[in-house]
Design a protein around this motif. Structure first.
Motif, PDB file in Angstrom:
ATOM      1  N   LYS A   1      -8.378 -23.832  63.845  1.00  0.00           N
ATOM      2  CA  LYS A   1      -8.124 -22.663  63.128  1.00  0.00           C
ATOM      3  C   LYS A   1      -8.257 -21.487  63.806  1.00  0.00           C
ATOM      4  N   LEU A   2      -7.397 -20.438  63.567  1.00  0.00           N
ATOM      5  CA  LEU A   2      -7.538 -19.032  64.085  1.00  0.00           C
ATOM      6  C   LEU A   2      -8.200 -18.233  62.917  1.00  0.00           C
ATOM      7  N   TYR A   3      -8.797 -17.403  63.061  1.00  0.00           N
ATOM      8  CA  TYR A   3      -9.134 -16.311  62.041  1.00  0.00           C
ATOM      9  C   TYR A   3      -8.959 -14.882  62.599  1.00  0.00           C
ATOM     10  N   ARG A   4      -8.189 -14.125  61.911  1.00  0.00           N
ATOM     11  CA  ARG A   4      -8.029 -12.700  62.356  1.00  0.00           C
ATOM     12  C   ARG A   4      -8.321 -11.767  61.198  1.00  0.00           C
ATOM     13  N   GLN A   5      -9.136 -10.699  61.518  1.00  0.00           N
ATOM     14  CA  GLN A   5      -9.407  -9.808  60.509  1.00  0.00           C
ATOM     15  C   GLN A   5      -8.395  -8.622  60.692  1.00  0.00           C
ATOM     16  N   ASP A   6      -7.675  -8.139  59.804  1.00  0.00           N
ATOM     17  CA  ASP A   6      -6.837  -6.827  59.645  1.00  0.00           C
ATOM     18  C   ASP A   6      -7.375  -6.033  58.615  1.00  0.00           C
ATOM     19  N   ASN A   7      -8.230  -4.724  58.776  1.00  0.00           N
ATOM     20  CA  ASN A   7      -8.773  -4.134  57.749  1.00  0.00           C
ATOM     21  C   ASN A   7      -9.651  -4.924  56.845  1.00  0.00           C
ATOM     22  N   ASN A   8      -9.297  -5.049  55.511  1.00  0.00           N
ATOM     23  CA  ASN A   8     -10.217  -5.839  54.733  1.00  0.00           C
ATOM     24  C   ASN A   8      -9.767  -7.469  54.467  1.00  0.00           C
ATOM     25  N   GLU A   9      -8.680  -7.849  55.147  1.00  0.00           N
ATOM     26  CA  GLU A   9      -8.367  -8.997  55.061  1.00  0.00           C
ATOM     27  C   GLU A   9      -8.181  -9.962  56.203  1.00  0.00           C
ATOM     28  N   ILE A  10      -8.309 -11.069  55.835  1.00  0.00           N
ATOM     29  CA  ILE A  10      -8.575 -12.041  56.786  1.00  0.00           C
ATOM     30  C   ILE A  10      -7.389 -12.960  56.752  1.00  0.00           C
ATOM     31  N   SER A  11      -6.750 -13.401  58.093  1.00  0.00           N
ATOM     32  CA  SER A  11      -5.540 -14.417  57.839  1.00  0.00           C
ATOM     33  C   SER A  11      -6.318 -15.416  58.689  1.00  0.00           C
ATOM     34  N   VAL A  12      -5.609 -16.488  58.222  1.00  0.00           N
ATOM     35  CA  VAL A  12      -6.071 -17.874  58.773  1.00  0.00           C
ATOM     36  C   VAL A  12      -4.823 -18.682  59.284  1.00  0.00           C
ATOM     37  N   LEU A  13      -4.774 -19.211  60.533  1.00  0.00           N
ATOM     38  CA  LEU A  13      -3.708 -19.771  61.084  1.00  0.00           C
ATOM     39  C   LEU A  13      -4.039 -20.958  61.680  1.00  0.00           C
ATOM     40  N   GLY A  14      -3.455 -22.157  61.423  1.00  0.00           N
ATOM     41  CA  GLY A  14      -4.036 -23.511  62.026  1.00  0.00           C
ATOM     42  C   GLY A  14      -2.812 -23.681  63.053  1.00  0.00           C
ATOM     43  N   PHE A  15      -3.448 -24.500  63.974  1.00  0.00           N
ATOM     44  CA  PHE A  15      -2.580 -24.771  65.140  1.00  0.00           C
ATOM     45  C   PHE A  15      -3.105 -26.175  65.810  1.00  0.00           C
ATOM     46  N   ASN A  16      -2.001 -26.771  66.485  1.00  0.00           N
ATOM     47  CA  ASN A  16      -2.445 -28.043  67.095  1.00  0.00           C
ATOM     48  C   ASN A  16      -2.940 -27.893  68.602  1.00  0.00           C
ATOM     49  N   ARG A  17      -2.412 -26.683  69.033  1.00  0.00           N
ATOM     50  CA  ARG A  17      -2.749 -26.502  70.492  1.00  0.00           C
ATOM     51  C   ARG A  17      -2.852 -25.062  70.691  1.00  0.00           C
ATOM     52  N   TYR A  18      -4.048 -24.488  71.127  1.00  0.00           N
ATOM     53  CA  TYR A  18      -4.188 -22.967  71.424  1.00  0.00           C
ATOM     54  C   TYR A  18      -4.874 -22.942  72.736  1.00  0.00           C
ATOM     55  N   THR A  19      -4.342 -21.889  73.616  1.00  0.00           N
ATOM     56  CA  THR A  19      -4.929 -21.777  74.941  1.00  0.00           C
ATOM     57  C   THR A  19      -5.392 -20.259  74.848  1.00  0.00           C
ATOM     58  N   VAL A  20      -6.769 -20.162  75.461  1.00  0.00           N
ATOM     59  CA  VAL A  20      -7.015 -18.684  75.609  1.00  0.00           C
ATOM     60  C   VAL A  20      -7.097 -18.510  77.062  1.00  0.00           C
ATOM     61  N   ARG A  21      -6.385 -17.668  77.739  1.00  0.00           N
ATOM     62  CA  ARG A  21      -6.344 -17.392  79.036  1.00  0.00           C
ATOM     63  C   ARG A  21      -7.318 -16.486  79.790  1.00  0.00           C
ATOM     64  N   LEU A  22      -8.194 -16.910  80.533  1.00  0.00           N
ATOM     65  CA  LEU A  22      -9.243 -16.032  81.350  1.00  0.00           C
ATOM     66  C   LEU A  22      -8.683 -15.853  82.768  1.00  0.00           C
ATOM     67  N   ALA A  23      -8.053 -14.589  83.018  1.00  0.00           N
ATOM     68  CA  ALA A  23      -7.909 -14.110  84.374  1.00  0.00           C
ATOM     69  C   ALA A  23      -9.150 -14.145  85.208  1.00  0.00           C
TER      70      ALA A  23
END
Length: 397
Positions: A215-237
């Motif tokens: 699950k991915l948690y993103r805070q926007d002002n006073n709200e927190i959105s939650v998004l579920g995923f099967n596969r998520y990639t964090v890219r590090l250059a």
């Protein structure tokens, strides 16, 4: 005939000895410069001596494209400068051996250097750069695995905080992973996943943290959105993890000749118009630089005769000065081609070779006819006149 062949062998041996010395000296100087340039890479990845030497070995083909023509010119120039200063050329001419009869040794030597440079140009550069990138990626991936100590909030990687309950150094597998990514301008995100893995990508020059079923948690002002995923990639250059070296997408200067031709035949493979222009410049450069060995080698013969009597230390400076003129003309042609203005690169990059080839032919002709000017005597005479003028004229007894 026996006497001429013996002279050829001696000249060729002298070419080889000076060439080896020049190559060693130039490579050593460039390696010292690379050490300073890549110091952040070696310090950041904690590279050992053997690994450092291996990395430098992979970088050497890229610099040989410029070093071999310089060493070729120096070899021929210093050989004939010594022969001219020691009056060996005069003695050979008195024995009936003309300058044209001495051409086979430098021509064969310069031709061998041309073939060597041609191989480096077509395949050696890409071989070295591919292995360099792969080796650095392996070191960076190992470091990324090492810094991810299980049960610890790891903050060694810029803009990333990573936690894993357990991790495998051998496979890169992660379990019970928490990642906080603060690289986005819109705000950070927090990712939680039961499993993950570290993967390196040589072509893109990046390390990926692949997370599964989280699950991915993103805070926007006073709200927190939650998004579920099967596969998520964090890219590090790797530019964030490895400083002092480019490890992004492969540039034309690091490609093999077949790769360059593939882009030229299919421009859709290029990422931008600028990339296409650089490819159009790189293709004729890969041919022009090898043949510079032959052109500059022949140019060095009459040049050495013109500087008869000059010491070899000054001869090295003069030869390097002439190569600087050649490379300046080549650089102007390259910049013009990359900017998309002026003459086509397939023509402009051959102009320095054509110009120096013409000077070489004219110089050989006039030197064989003994119609060249002794530049060393002229320079000495000019310096004497300047000193005389500064001294206030002649002395009176």
């Amino acid at each position: 005939m026996f006497r001429v062949s013996l002279v050829h062998r001696q000249i060729f041996k002298e070419h080889i000895s000076i060439f080896c010395l020049a190559m060693f000296s130039l490579v050593f100087l460039i390696v010292i410069g690379k050490v300073l340039q890549l110091r952040e890479l070696f310090l950041g990845l904690d590279v050992g001596i053997l690994e450092m030497l291996k990395l430098f070995g992979f970088l050497i083909p890229a610099v040989l494209l410029m070093i071999i023509p310089i060493a070729t010119m120096l070899s021929v120039f210093l050989t004939f400068l010594r022969m001219s200063s020691d009056r060996e050329l005069v003695a050979l001419k008195a024995s009936g051996v003309s300058l044209y009869q001495l051409l086979p040794a430098p021509v064969v030597f310069a031709s061998l250097c041309t073939l060597l440079t041609l191989w480096v140009s077509m395949f050696g550069i890409s071989w070295g750069m591919d292995n360099f990138r792969t080796s650095v990626l392996e070191l960076a991936q190992t470091r990324a695995k090492v810094v991810l100590q299980p049960g610890v909030f790891n903050k060694s990687i810029p803009n990333l905080m990573i936690y894993s309950r357990s991790s495998s150094l051998a496979t890169g597998e992660l379990e019970h992973v928490l990642v906080q990514d603060t690289s986005r301008d819109s705000g950070g995100v927090t990712i939680v996943a039961p499993t993950g893995k570290i993967i390196s990508d040589t072509k893109m020059g990046e390390i990926r943290f692949v997370l599964n079923n989280g699950k991915l948690y993103r805070q926007d002002n006073n709200e927190i959105s939650v998004l579920g995923f099967n596969r998520y990639t964090v890219r590090l250059a790797l530019s964030q993890l490895v400083k002092g070296v480019h490890l992004g997408k492969l540039r034309p200067s690091g490609m093999s000749y077949p790769q360059l031709q593939a882009i030229k035949n299919d421009p859709s493979l290029a990422e931008s118009q600028s990339f296409i222009r650089k490819t159009d410049v790189e293709i004729p450069k890969r041919w022009a630089m090898p043949f510079a060995c032959l052109v500059l080698g022949l140019f060095a013969m009459p040049l050495a005769c013109a500087f008869e009597g000059m010491r070899q230390q000054m001869g090295v400076v003069m030869a390097l000065g002439n190569f600087l003129v050649y490379y300046s003309l080549l650089s102007i042609s390259m910049k013009s081609g990359e900017g998309g203005s002026g003459i086509s690169p397939s023509i402009s990059l051959w102009i320095p070779n054509i110009l120096f080839a013409g000077l070489a032919i004219a110089g050989l002709y006039f030197t064989a006819k003994e119609r060249t000017i002794n530049l060393t005597s002229m320079i000495t005479h000019v310096m004497f006149l300047r000193r005389k003028d500064k001294g206030g004229g002649t002395c009176r007894s």
